[in-house]
Design a protein around this motif. Structure first.
Motif, PDB file in Angstrom:
ATOM      1  N   GLU B 213       0.951  11.433  -1.772  1.00 19.21           N
ATOM      2  CA  GLU B 213       0.220  10.215  -1.468  1.00 19.21           C
ATOM      3  C   GLU B 213      -1.128  10.075  -1.861  1.00 19.21           C
ATOM      4  OE1 GLU B 213       0.907   8.232   1.693  1.00 19.21           O
ATOM      5  OE2 GLU B 213       3.137   8.447   1.421  1.00 19.21           O
ATOM      6  N   ARG B 214      -1.390   8.861  -2.519  1.00 19.08           N
ATOM      7  CA  ARG B 214      -2.796   8.845  -3.040  1.00 19.08           C
ATOM      8  C   ARG B 214      -3.403   7.268  -2.676  1.00 19.08           C
ATOM      9  NH1 ARG B 214      -0.345  12.255  -7.249  1.00 19.08           N
ATOM     10  NH2 ARG B 214      -1.398  14.136  -7.554  1.00 19.08           N
ATOM     11  N   PRO B 215      -4.512   7.306  -2.536  1.00 20.12           N
ATOM     12  CA  PRO B 215      -5.091   5.800  -2.496  1.00 20.12           C
ATOM     13  C   PRO B 215      -5.064   5.153  -4.058  1.00 20.12           C
ATOM     14  CG  PRO B 215      -6.869   7.513  -2.395  1.00 20.12           C
ATOM     15  CD  PRO B 215      -5.639   8.282  -2.749  1.00 20.12           C
ATOM     16  N   VAL B 216      -4.146   4.054  -3.957  1.00 21.37           N
ATOM     17  CA  VAL B 216      -4.481   3.392  -5.252  1.00 21.37           C
ATOM     18  C   VAL B 216      -4.621   1.955  -5.195  1.00 21.37           C
ATOM     19  CG1 VAL B 216      -3.069   4.795  -6.565  1.00 21.37           C
ATOM     20  CG2 VAL B 216      -2.082   3.367  -5.227  1.00 21.37           C
ATOM     21  N   VAL B 217      -5.192   1.219  -6.134  1.00 15.60           N
ATOM     22  CA  VAL B 217      -5.382  -0.248  -6.076  1.00 15.60           C
ATOM     23  C   VAL B 217      -4.568  -0.813  -7.212  1.00 15.60           C
ATOM     24  CG1 VAL B 217      -7.168  -2.048  -6.340  1.00 15.60           C
ATOM     25  CG2 VAL B 217      -7.802   0.343  -5.383  1.00 15.60           C
ATOM     26  N   ASN B 218      -3.677  -1.825  -6.878  1.00 13.63           N
ATOM     27  CA  ASN B 218      -2.973  -2.660  -7.843  1.00 13.63           C
ATOM     28  C   ASN B 218      -3.766  -3.636  -8.604  1.00 13.63           C
ATOM     29  OD1 ASN B 218      -1.289  -4.367  -9.361  1.00 13.63           O
ATOM     30  ND2 ASN B 218       0.318  -3.972  -7.812  1.00 13.63           N
ATOM     31  N   VAL B 219      -4.221  -3.132  -9.926  1.00 15.14           N
ATOM     32  CA  VAL B 219      -4.958  -4.095 -10.924  1.00 15.14           C
ATOM     33  C   VAL B 219      -4.007  -4.715 -11.850  1.00 15.14           C
ATOM     34  CG1 VAL B 219      -6.967  -4.254 -12.094  1.00 15.14           C
ATOM     35  CG2 VAL B 219      -6.923  -2.329 -10.311  1.00 15.14           C
ATOM     36  N   ASP B 220      -3.852  -5.969 -11.862  1.00 16.34           N
ATOM     37  CA  ASP B 220      -2.957  -6.415 -12.661  1.00 16.34           C
ATOM     38  C   ASP B 220      -1.628  -5.809 -13.212  1.00 16.34           C
ATOM     39  OD1 ASP B 220      -4.726  -8.478 -13.134  1.00 16.34           O
ATOM     40  OD2 ASP B 220      -5.645  -7.413 -14.556  1.00 16.34           O
ATOM     41  N   GLY B 221      -0.887  -5.096 -11.965  1.00 19.24           N
ATOM     42  CA  GLY B 221       0.198  -4.338 -12.346  1.00 19.24           C
ATOM     43  C   GLY B 221       0.060  -2.903 -12.514  1.00 19.24           C
ATOM     44  N   ASN B 222      -1.399  -2.639 -12.552  1.00 19.93           N
ATOM     45  CA  ASN B 222      -1.499  -1.021 -13.122  1.00 19.93           C
ATOM     46  C   ASN B 222      -1.944  -0.457 -11.548  1.00 19.93           C
ATOM     47  OD1 ASN B 222      -1.422  -0.661 -16.008  1.00 19.93           O
ATOM     48  ND2 ASN B 222      -2.649  -2.285 -15.956  1.00 19.93           N
ATOM     49  N   LEU B 223      -1.407   0.626 -11.250  1.00 24.58           N
ATOM     50  CA  LEU B 223      -1.752   1.217  -9.869  1.00 24.58           C
ATOM     51  C   LEU B 223      -3.215   2.353 -10.209  1.00 24.58           C
ATOM     52  CD1 LEU B 223       1.427   2.086  -8.410  1.00 24.58           C
ATOM     53  CD2 LEU B 223       0.109   0.146  -7.957  1.00 24.58           C
ATOM     54  N   ILE B 224      -4.196   1.819  -9.815  1.00 30.94           N
ATOM     55  CA  ILE B 224      -5.492   2.536 -10.242  1.00 30.94           C
ATOM     56  C   ILE B 224      -5.794   3.579  -8.986  1.00 30.94           C
ATOM     57  CG2 ILE B 224      -8.013   2.452 -11.307  1.00 30.94           C
ATOM     58  CD1 ILE B 224      -5.778   1.517 -13.025  1.00 30.94           C
ATOM     59  N   LEU B 225      -6.172   4.700  -9.279  1.00 30.92           N
ATOM     60  CA  LEU B 225      -6.635   5.494  -8.174  1.00 30.92           C
ATOM     61  C   LEU B 225      -7.783   5.390  -7.837  1.00 30.92           C
ATOM     62  CD1 LEU B 225      -5.502   8.300  -6.529  1.00 30.92           C
ATOM     63  CD2 LEU B 225      -6.809   9.535  -8.423  1.00 30.92           C
ATOM     64  N   VAL B 226      -8.314   5.353  -6.681  1.00 37.52           N
ATOM     65  CA  VAL B 226      -9.628   5.299  -6.076  1.00 37.52           C
ATOM     66  C   VAL B 226     -10.125   6.975  -6.255  1.00 37.52           C
ATOM     67  CG1 VAL B 226     -11.271   4.730  -4.208  1.00 37.52           C
ATOM     68  CG2 VAL B 226      -8.986   3.576  -4.484  1.00 37.52           C
ATOM     69  N   ASP B 227     -10.773   7.088  -7.301  1.00 33.47           N
ATOM     70  CA  ASP B 227     -11.122   8.635  -7.657  1.00 33.47           C
ATOM     71  C   ASP B 227     -12.650   8.859  -7.130  1.00 33.47           C
ATOM     72  OD1 ASP B 227     -10.128  11.278  -8.648  1.00 33.47           O
ATOM     73  OD2 ASP B 227     -11.672  11.010 -10.207  1.00 33.47           O
ATOM     74  N   ASP B 228     -13.276   8.093  -7.287  1.00 35.22           N
ATOM     75  CA  ASP B 228     -14.745   7.859  -6.596  1.00 35.22           C
ATOM     76  C   ASP B 228     -15.246   6.712  -6.253  1.00 35.22           C
ATOM     77  OD1 ASP B 228     -15.850   6.705  -9.052  1.00 35.22           O
ATOM     78  OD2 ASP B 228     -15.894   8.653 -10.239  1.00 35.22           O
ATOM     79  N   ASP B 229     -16.512   6.547  -5.808  1.00 34.05           N
ATOM     80  CA  ASP B 229     -17.112   5.366  -5.354  1.00 34.05           C
ATOM     81  C   ASP B 229     -17.715   4.473  -6.527  1.00 34.05           C
ATOM     82  OD1 ASP B 229     -19.460   6.812  -5.589  1.00 34.05           O
ATOM     83  OD2 ASP B 229     -19.781   6.999  -3.316  1.00 34.05           O
ATOM     84  N   ARG B 230     -17.655   5.041  -7.635  1.00 32.84           N
ATOM     85  CA  ARG B 230     -18.027   4.052  -8.640  1.00 32.84           C
ATOM     86  C   ARG B 230     -17.210   3.050  -8.916  1.00 32.84           C
ATOM     87  NH1 ARG B 230     -18.897   7.940 -13.739  1.00 32.84           N
ATOM     88  NH2 ARG B 230     -16.900   8.906 -12.785  1.00 32.84           N
ATOM     89  N   MET B 231     -16.036   3.071  -8.272  1.00 29.62           N
ATOM     90  CA  MET B 231     -14.977   1.922  -8.304  1.00 29.62           C
ATOM     91  C   MET B 231     -15.886   0.765  -7.509  1.00 29.62           C
ATOM     92  SD  MET B 231     -11.137   1.536  -6.866  1.00 29.62           S
ATOM     93  CE  MET B 231     -10.123   2.226  -8.272  1.00 29.62           C
TER      94      MET B 231
END
Lengths: 557, 302
Positions: B213-231
């Motif tokens: 289970e990981r926190p991810v954001v859907n960006v244009d179909g790519n699931l991008i992990l929230v790895d640090d607060d530079r996002m």
């Protein structure tokens, strides 16, 4: 794939699979790429997104017509090739079935690309040669088959493609098979199988076709999955070229290498080539620990009972089974470089792990790859094949290529461009008396009269420069030194072998200049620090001045 | 003759070891590029096998884009210590200090500056004459045509039209000063081979490859992990917890996760058997332009 298998069963089964490397040859029109695409597609390994991308590309640049998948686009990787609609280099493709893993080397059929087919085929266990059922055996088919036999590929599949366009006619197929088997008989390929196919329609590729009830063979993929290749290796003659000497501590001295042929067991009596010293195999080591025996193509590390001298480029063999050890041999050579052969030039030769210098003594003939006719030849150019006699600087340890691929193959490297200029397959040793460039009676007379038989032009081919003397003068010694060593570096970078002498280290400057000139006439550049002019045109006097050394030197190069 | 027949994995292993030893024997100053990914893990193990019981006679080098997943860096440092690797870490200092990153400058600039340029700077700095990379020919079309010993000119450029012929297992290692060879010992391995080998050899890999289970954001179909607060905060707000894993690892903003339940190596291999997507679909950088990998390779990228 049977989805009811559990994962550990699957992995157990999958781990046992072996590897078949295959070469495909055919022209743009034979449907070669379609056949490969079909094999990949039908073996369920074409990924969904690759197909999506394909559908997009087919609309834009595809040549297969509207709404048709152009399988060839899967294989034509590079941009320029896509635009031309042809594959121009070797591309490797991978697929796997329940029984085997396959590596396909896809190579072009055009004549100017013999080089690429030779490249793709060198490691192949099997070659698929495509013919169009409408045209049958053509010049190109003969050329491909000749190259396949030259490379010693033991299994050939003649894929008679586009059978749908000849109404799946048995007569057409039988005639092509007869033409082909008549043609290949003299080439000595041990195993030839013929298949009636339609790659586009899928006949006999993966499933047996209902359109060819007269064909009693198995489909192509079944054949590829089952053809026996394990015995194609040479298991008889143990050859172990030393690749790397491993000495992690004082108690361990291991010889790393890949077993080129034969089988070696712990305790075997072995001989080091060329020294002839003998010992026994103490251990065969791997990362996992010791093993009792090793066979090709395993990479292992061997330790010996005795401390014998053995280094990279040398070889371990069984005492009663030695390779040929010789400086003179003949081989079939395929020229691979845009820059044609210069028969007077020395090249590097790399055979197993051994690199030395080589020159070409003579060319017996060249072979027309289309007609297999032999003709006289002075030098080979790109894509030409000939039988040549070679003389190496150091002896090579070899076997004939047709008996032992790994110890009978070599590459030729251009010492100036470093390109792989040619590749060869050794036929056998040549008696020294048959060499054309050994020392003749005339040569002996020349030498006895006090003259050299190595000409300046021969030397220049190696050094790349005319011999010159540079006398470096100036006010400041550090300036003179910088000038001299900058010049040395730049000459060296251009491939020359410059010599630097400091005249102040000698008593007689004039004598040093005379010696320098003598050396220069033999093709070397001599840089004399604190040299003098000597009123001679042969000496280039350079005044070293701070600030413009680099540009002054550049003007001399 | 069955007893003298190697399985495909053992044959690939033998081929790779042979390649690695050739480089160690023929070059003065080789380096193994270590990306921390699964292919690198296999490549490093093969290097260890090639020189056992001795040590690997060349350093590993990681080019840190400064945007790798945190877990990758932890993994790198743990295993470098545990296995005693001679590890060099380099990054593009100037660009890093200028704040180059994928969120602010886009994937193209970031990849060029923090990956390609950083690599070229590091290769020049250490004057390496050979660099191993873990690329495989089955990954991508332009890689499918590349030689195992792939020549690079003084500017690290690859010329796909002018490659040296490469035959049998005889590799041409000759280069002039300043030129170099990129060496790809895993050329003939497929993604499935890599996974099977990892399982067979019990090779440690970054835990991100296993589903969790990981926190991810859907960006244009790519699931991008929230790895640090530079996002950027507005992206982070859209994060949702999903059971995901990674098939490839790179810079976290440019690497998509896949939804998966595969939390063991066996399950990953099983997933590989039935997957219908190729691994590079999770790489955002490949979609920049037509034939983009070939372009990057010509410029010196691996």
């Amino acid at each position: 794939m049977n989805q009811t298998l559990n994962i550990s069963e699957f992995l157990d089964q999958d781990e046992k699979k072996d590897l078949l490397r295959l070469l495909t040859a055919g022209s743009v029109d034979d449907g070669k790429s379609t056949l490969i695409g079909k094999l990949l597609f039908d073996s369920k390994k074409l990924y969904e997104d690759q197909l999506d991308a394909l559908a997009r590309d087919s609309e834009r640049v595809g040549n297969a017509g509207e709404n048709t998948i152009d399988y060839a686009l899967l294989l034509d990787g590079l941009k320029a090739e896509r635009e031309q609609g042809i594959t121009i280099d070797v591309a490797y493709r991978y697929f796997s079935t329940n029984k085997r893993k396959f590596i396909i080397a896809d190579t072009p059929g055009h004549e100017q690309y013999t080089r690429n087919m030779i490249t793709g085929g060198s490691t192949a266990n099997l070659a698929i040669i495509l013919v169009d059922a409408r045209t049958g055996v053509i010049t190109q088919t003969r050329r491909h088959s000749y190259l396949v036999s030259l490379l010693g590929i033991k299994h050939v599949v003649l894929a008679v493609n586009k059978m749908d366009l000849v109404d799946y006619s048995k007569e057409v197929f039988d005639k092509i098979v007869k033409d082909y088997t008549d043609f290949v008989a003299p080439l000595g390929i041990p195993d030839v199988k013929c298949f009636p196919l339609s790659a586009l329609k899928g006949d006999n590729v993966v499933n047996k076709s209902e359109n060819t009830p007269w064909f009693d063979g198995i489909p192509l993929l079944d054949y590829l999955e089952t053809v026996e290749i394990a015995n194609d290796n040479n298991f008889d003659d143990f050859r172990y070229p030393i690749q790397y000497v491993l000495r992690p501590n004082l108690d361990f001295r291991g010889f790393c290498g890949k077993v080129a042929s034969g089988i070696v067991r712990k305790g075997d009596e072995v001989m080091a080539i060329p020294s002839g010293k003998t010992s026994k195999v103490k251990g065969i080591h791997t990362y996992e620990g010791e093993i009792d025996y090793a066979f090709p193509p395993q990479s292992v590390t061997i330790t010996l009972e005795d401390e014998i001298d053995l280094s990279r480029g040398e070889m371990l063999v069984h005492v009663n089974n030695k390779p040929t050890i010789s400086r003179n041999f003949e081989a079939m050579l395929v020229w691979m470089d845009e820059k044609g052969m210069d028969p007077d030039q020395q090249y590097f030769i790399k055979q197993t792990t051994h690199t030395t210098r080589v020159r070409i003594d003579n060319i017996k003939y060249k072979v027309d790859v289309n007609t297999m006719e032999k003709s006289d030849c002075k030098a080979l150019s790109l894509n030409e094949i000939g039988k040549c006699v070679f003389i190496t600087n150091e002896p090579l340890f070899f076997d004939p290529y047709n008996k032992n691929k790994n110890c009978g193959s070599f590459i030729i490297i251009d010492p100036i461009t470093n390109n792989t200029s040619a590749v060869g397959m050794i036929i056998g040793e040549v008696d020294e008396k048959e060499l054309t460039t050994t020392i003749t009676e005339d040569d002996k007379a020349t030498m006895r009269a006090g003259s050299s038989i190595v000409s300046v032009s021969e030397r220049k081919k190696i050094t790349g420069v005319d011999g010159k003397v540079f006398a470096i003068t100036g006010e400041k010694q550090e300036c003179i030194n910088e000038y001299a060593y900058t010049l040395e570096r730049r000459l060296f970078d251009t491939g020359a072998m410059p010599i630097v002498i400091n005249a102040k280290e000698f008593i007689d400057i004039e004598n040093i200049m005379l010696i320098a000139k003598k050396i220069a006439t033999q093709g070397y550049s001599v840089i004399v620090i604190n040299g003098t002019e000597m009123n001679s045109d042969d000496v280039i006097v350079c005044k070293a001045i701070d600030g413009n050394i680099a540009s002054d030197v550049e003007s001399l190069i | 003759m069955k007893e003298y027949n190697l399985s495909h994995l053992k044959e690939l292993e033998a081929e790779s070891i042979h390649i690695i030893r050739e480089v160690a024997a023929e070059f003065e100053n080789p380096v193994m590029l270590y990306s921390i990914g699964k292919d690198s893990s296999v490549m490093v193990r093969l290097a260890e096998k090639a020189f056992a019981p001795g040590r690997v006679p060349f350093p590993l080098m990681h080019i840190d884009s400064k945007w790798k997943f945190k877990e990758m860096i932890e993994f790198r440092d743990t295993y470098a210590k545990e296995f005693g690797w001679n590890l060099i870490v380099e990054y593009n200092k100037e660009a890093y200090e200028a704040g180059i990153g994928p969120f602010t400058h886009g994937s193209k600039v970031h990849t060029d500056v923090m990956k390609t340029q950083a690599l070229l700077q590091a290769l020049d700095k250490h004057k390496f004459d050979a660099a191993f990379g873990g690329a495989r020919r089955d990954e991508e079309k332009s890689r499918a045509k590349e030689r195992i010993f792939s020549f690079r000119d003084r500017f690290h450029k690859w010329d796909p039209k002018n490659q040296r012929p490469e035959l049998w297992d005889i590799y041409n290692a000759k280069v002039q000063k300043g030129e170099s060879i990129r060496v790809f010992p895993l050329s003939n391995w497929t993604e499935l081979d890599i996974w099977q080998y990892i399982r067979l050899e019990n090779i440690p890999i970054v835990p991100l490859y296993y589903a969790k289970e990981r926190p991810v954001v859907n960006v244009d179909g790519n699931l991008i992990l929230v790895d640090d607060d530079r996002m950027p905060a507005e992206m982070r707000e859209k994060a949702e917890m999903k059971m995901v894993r990674f098939r490839t690892l790179g810079c976290y903003p440019l690497t998509g996760a896949v939804e998966s339940e595969a939390d063991t190596i066996e399950k990953i291999v099983e997933e590989m058997m039935i997957t219908t997507k190729s691994e590079r679909t999770t790489r955002v950088i490949d979609f920049d332009q037509e034939a983009s990998m070939e372009q990057k390779k010509r410029e010196g990228y691996f």
